[in-house]
Design a protein around this motif. Structure first.
Motif, PDB file in Angstrom:
ATOM      1  N   LYS A 285       0.895  -1.125  -0.102  1.00 54.38           N
ATOM      2  CA  LYS A 285       0.042   0.016   0.094  1.00 54.38           C
ATOM      3  C   LYS A 285       0.905   1.195   0.040  1.00 54.38           C
TER       4      LYS A 285
ATOM      5  N   GLU B 140       4.687  -7.403   3.795  1.00 53.07           N
ATOM      6  CA  GLU B 140       3.933  -6.127   3.320  1.00 53.07           C
ATOM      7  C   GLU B 140       5.103  -5.273   3.168  1.00 53.07           C
TER       8      GLU B 140
ATOM      9  N   ALA C 295       4.656  -1.101   2.977  1.00 52.67           N
ATOM     10  CA  ALA C 295       3.824   0.058   3.421  1.00 52.67           C
ATOM     11  C   ALA C 295       4.564   1.272   3.276  1.00 52.67           C
TER      12      ALA C 295
ATOM     13  N   ARG D 223       4.356   5.295   3.484  1.00 45.09           N
ATOM     14  CA  ARG D 223       3.609   6.659   3.781  1.00 45.09           C
ATOM     15  C   ARG D 223       4.336   7.792   3.797  1.00 45.09           C
TER      16      ARG D 223
END
Length: 377
Positions: A96, A140, A142, A144
């Motif tokens: 993500k 994962e 991730a 940000r």
């Protein structure tokens, strides 16, 4: 080896996860949607077995800043993946990206997968494709604000999957959210507990697990049990420790009621599967008929709302019945979760306190009505 660990959680209950970890003896840093802590292999097992409100326990492999794919590749490859992954490890990568230069998630996943594969091939002197026929290590990536976090999931199916729910109704509450609702109340194992809209029985069953101090993961296995560096003997020890801590002798006063007789049968079957049919009573009845002479109890209700609402007027009638039935119970504390912001209007009284929670993707309020406290003698 000491691992940097993450326990992930639904938005609004990460502080509860932090509290649980502190009670287990860890130094904790609570962040949005997660709590960080450190520990060894036994702590990975213990956290998976004992956390009631978390979703997953993950190992942090690395954190760094990356604004280019070259940066992402090189810094990922530099991490000690061989500390975790065997030569034949399966390592699916999910991803993500939020507010970051590297916004294409499929590309980010491909780069991370390639970097890990290159590292493993270098370490184990392999050419060509890796077999990926061994144990699974879900990774994962991730991102940000251009900060990359790479983790390995140790849990497998989410921690809310306790293993006792053999049947369920429409849109049931997740077990870890049910545990959170209980832990946000003043309930203690020596007080009466009622769920007047119990459905498949999740909230009363979670209350019984808490009352008996039974580890919520006692009835299931975890992904990292298949890893060759997580000894079977360690799992036996952690499970035996949990068994020794359970208090099966305490008598609990827990009642679940529902208007739907078929849901009561499902709730009974689930309680039996959890080994708690002696600790929870279930009864088919209308909420309007609920009466009790007991005092200083706790009521938790998860009435229909959102997609489960059906005819809104029926639900508003339920809220009104709730207000009438609970009015005489001055020493009881009542807690109702719903996405209906007009709940208080139909219930007939303003809440003592409201708390915002996310039940799945639905934004809800937890309406709290605090009862009178017992007077100290």
């Amino acid at each position: 080896m000491t691992y940097k660990l993450l326990a992930t959680a639904a938005s609004g209950i990460e502080a509860l996860v932090g509290d649980e970890l502190k009670k287990l003896g860890y130094d904790v840093q609570v962040e949005n949607g997660r709590a960080r802590f450190e520990g060894g292999k036994e702590d990975i097992a213990k956290a998976n077995l004992w956390l009631r409100t978390a979703d997953r326990v993950k190992i942090i492999v690395g954190e760094f800043e990356a604004k280019t794919f070259d940066d992402l590749f090189e810094q990922t490859k530099a991490l000690p993946w061989d500390d975790y992954l065997s030569m034949d490890a399966a390592f699916p990568v999910s991803g993500k990206s939020i507010k970051s230069t590297l916004y294409s998630v499929p590309d980010v996943q491909k780069i991370v997968n390639k970097a890990i594969a290159e590292k493993i091939k270098d370490v184990y002197h392999r050419r060509g494709m890796l077999p990926e026929t061994g144990a699974k290590f879900p990774i994962e990536v991730a991102i940000r604000d251009d900060k990359v976090l790479l983790t390995i999931d140790t849990t497998g199916p989410s921690l809310f999957k306790r293993g006792y729910r053999i049947e369920k109704g429409g849109a049931p509450i997740k077990e870890n959210m049910a545990a959170a609702l209980i832990m946000l109340t003043t309930w203690h194992k020596d007080r009466p507990f009622v769920d007047p809209t119990c459905g498949s029985g999740t909230i009363p069953i979670e209350a019984a697990l808490i009352g008996h101090n039974i580890a919520p993961g006692f009835n299931r296995s975890f992904l990292c049990e298949d890893w060759d560096w997580m000894p079977k003997e360690l799992w036996r020890k952690v499970r035996q420790d949990a068994e020794d801590q359970a208090d099966y002798d305490v008598e609990l006063d827990i009642l679940g009621t529902d208007i739907d007789a078929s849901m009561i049968e499902i709730a009974k079957a689930n309680a039996l599967e959890a080994g708690l049919s002696h600790s929870v009573k279930f009864k088919q009845m209308q909420l309007a008929d609920f009466k009790t002479d007991k005092e200083f109890g706790v009521i938790i209700s998860n009435p229909p709302y959102g997609e489960r609402m059906g005819d809104p007027e029926d639900v508003y009638q339920l809220y009104r019945e709730m207000g009438e039935a609970f009015k005489p119970l001055e020493t009881w504390s009542k807690y109702i979760i719903t996405s209906d912001l007009d709940f208080e209007e139909h219930y007939g009284k303003r809440a003592t306190k409201k708390r915002k929670l996310y039940n799945g993707y639905i934004r809800t309020d937890y309406f709290q009505y605090w009862g009178k406290r017992p007077t100290r003698k």
